[in-house]
Design an enzyme around this catalytic site. Structure first.
Site, PDB file in Angstrom:
ATOM      1  CE  LYS A   1       4.698   2.203  10.955  1.00 58.18           C
ATOM      2  NZ  LYS A   1       5.344   3.498  11.230  1.00 58.18           N
TER       3      LYS A   1
ATOM      4  NE  ARG B   1     -13.874   1.614  -9.741  1.00 55.14           N
ATOM      5  CZ  ARG B   1     -12.916   2.362 -10.257  1.00 55.14           C
ATOM      6  NH1 ARG B   1     -11.661   2.283  -9.795  1.00 55.14           N
ATOM      7  NH2 ARG B   1     -13.163   3.182 -11.247  1.00 55.14           N
TER       8      ARG B   1
ATOM      9  CD  GLU C   1      12.265   0.513  17.504  1.00 58.03           C
ATOM     10  OE1 GLU C   1      11.647   0.457  16.445  1.00 58.03           O
ATOM     11  OE2 GLU C   1      11.724   0.661  18.625  1.00 58.03           O
TER      12      GLU C   1
ATOM     13  CG  ASP D   1      12.303   4.476  16.585  1.00 57.53           C
ATOM     14  OD1 ASP D   1      11.785   4.725  15.481  1.00 57.53           O
ATOM     15  OD2 ASP D   1      11.676   4.576  17.659  1.00 57.53           O
TER      16      ASP D   1
ATOM     17  CE  LYS E   1       9.296  -1.632  16.662  1.00 54.50           C
ATOM     18  NZ  LYS E   1       8.197  -1.225  15.742  1.00 54.50           N
TER      19      LYS E   1
END
Length: 282
Positions: free
Chosen positions: A139, A104, A200, A221, A171
Site C-alpha cells: 500500500k 519543491r 492468508e 487476517d 489470499k
C-alpha cells in the site's frame, strides 16, 4: 537504523523517479526562475520544523544533480537519524536558478519519505521489548514503491515482498480459484519452488489447513487478540505467523505480545502526514 546501501537497480529507480518528478513540476521550463541571472550563486539551508526521522537524502541529492551537477550539498545528519525541531539537516551551494527550480521537488521527497520513516519508528518503538517485527505492505504511493520501502527500513521496520513478482501470497480469491488452500499452496510450490510462500487465513479452521502445507508464513487476517493467542498456540512454532488488519499505535503492542513474529501495517506507507521541511536562502 541505517538501511543497506542502494543497489545498482535501486539507483536506476531513484534516477527515474526523480526525472519523472522534475518533468511533472518543471515541464517546459521554470518561468519564474528564468527571471534571474543564470550565473548567480547562492547558499541555502534545509530546516526541519518538527521532530522526525530523516529519510530521502539520495532523492534530494539526485534532484539537485539532475538540474546542475555542480551543486554542492553538505548533510548534517544521515538517513535514519532522529531530527530535533528546527534543526538544519543540510546546506547547499551553487546556482541560485537551479536550487530554486529543484526546491519543491527535493523537499517533497524529504517530506514524504521522512514521514514514512517517522511513522514506522513510532510503531517499532511501541513494540520494543517484544520479539515481533514491523512489516510494510504494498500500500505505497504509485511510483514510490522502492522509495517508501527504503524509508520503512530507515524507521527500523522490515520489508515485506517488493511486489507481485518476488514472493507468493495466497489470499482469499486465489484460494477460491484453486479450490482449496492445499491446492493453491501445491500449485505455488510446483511452479515457483524457490519463492517464499505465504497463505492468508481468516480463522483457526483455515489456519489448521494452512499448517499442513509447505507455506513458510501464515498471515492472520483481522484476527482478534484472543484469536491471535489461539493461533499462536495452535501453530506450536511450525510456521512464521504474521498479524494484519486494523492495527494501529493503540493496539500494536498487545498484538505483538500474543507471540506472532510479524505485524504488517499499511498505515506506515499510506496514512502518513508529510514532515515539515523548509528551504531558506542566505
Amino acid at each position: 537504523m541505517k538501511p543497506a546501501t542502494h543497489s545498482e537497480d535501486a539507483l536506476k529507480d531513484i534516477w527515474r523517479t526523480v526525472r519523472a518528478a522534475l518533468k511533472e513540476d518543471i515541464g517546459q521550463g521554470d518561468v519564474t526562475a528564468s527571471l534571474f541571472n543564470t550565473g548567480e550563486q547562492t547558499r541555502a539551508a534545509v530546516v526541519c520544523r518538527e521532530e522526525a526521522i530523516l529519510c530521502g537524502q539520495h532523492w534530494f541529492d539526485e534532484t539537485l544533480r539532475q538540474l546542475d551537477t555542480d551543486l554542492r550539498v553538505d548533510w548534517k545528519m544521515q538517513d535514519g537519524d532522529a531530527i530535533e525541531k528546527d534543526a538544519t539537516v543540510c546546506t547547499m551551494e551553487g546556482s541560485a536558478k537551479a536550487i530554486l527550480s529543484a526546491e519543491r521537488t527535493a523537499l517533497n521527497f524529504l517530506a514524504t519519505l521522512s514521514a514514512t520513516a517517522t511513522c514506522t519508528r513510532k510503531f517499532v518503538e511501541r513494540i520494543s521489548g517484544t520479539s515481533a517485527q514491523i512489516l510494510d505492505t504494498r500500500k505505497t504511493l504509485p511510483g514510490m514503491r522502492y522509495a517508501q520501502k527504503y524509508a520503512v527500513q530507515c524507521g527500523g521496520g522490515m520489508n515485506h515482498r517488493m511486489g507481485l513478482y518476488d514472493a507468493i501470497l495466497i489470499k482469499e480469491n486465489h484460494i477460491a480459484t484453486a479450490g482449496s488452500i492445499d491446492k493453491a499452496a501445491g500449485l505455488a510450490k510446483k511452479h515457483f519452488p524457490a519463492l517464499k510462500i505465504e497463505i492468508e487465513v481468516e480463522n483457526c479452521e483455515e489456519l489448521e489447513e494452512a499448517l499442513e502445507t509447505e507455506a513458510d508464513t501464515i498471515l492472520l487476517d483481522n484476527f482478534s487478540l484472543s484469536e491471535l493467542q489461539a493461533a499462536v498456540a495452535l501453530n506450536k512454532d511450525r510456521k512464521k505467523l504474521e498479524a494484519s488488519g486494523s492495527i494501529n499505535l493503540d493496539n500494536v503492542r498487545e498484538v505483538a505480545k500474543t507471540g506472532v513474529q510479524y505485524i504488517s501495517v499499511g498505515a506506515i506507507t499510506k496514512n502518513i502526514q508529510a514532515v515539515d521541511f523548509s528551504m531558506r536562502f542566505d
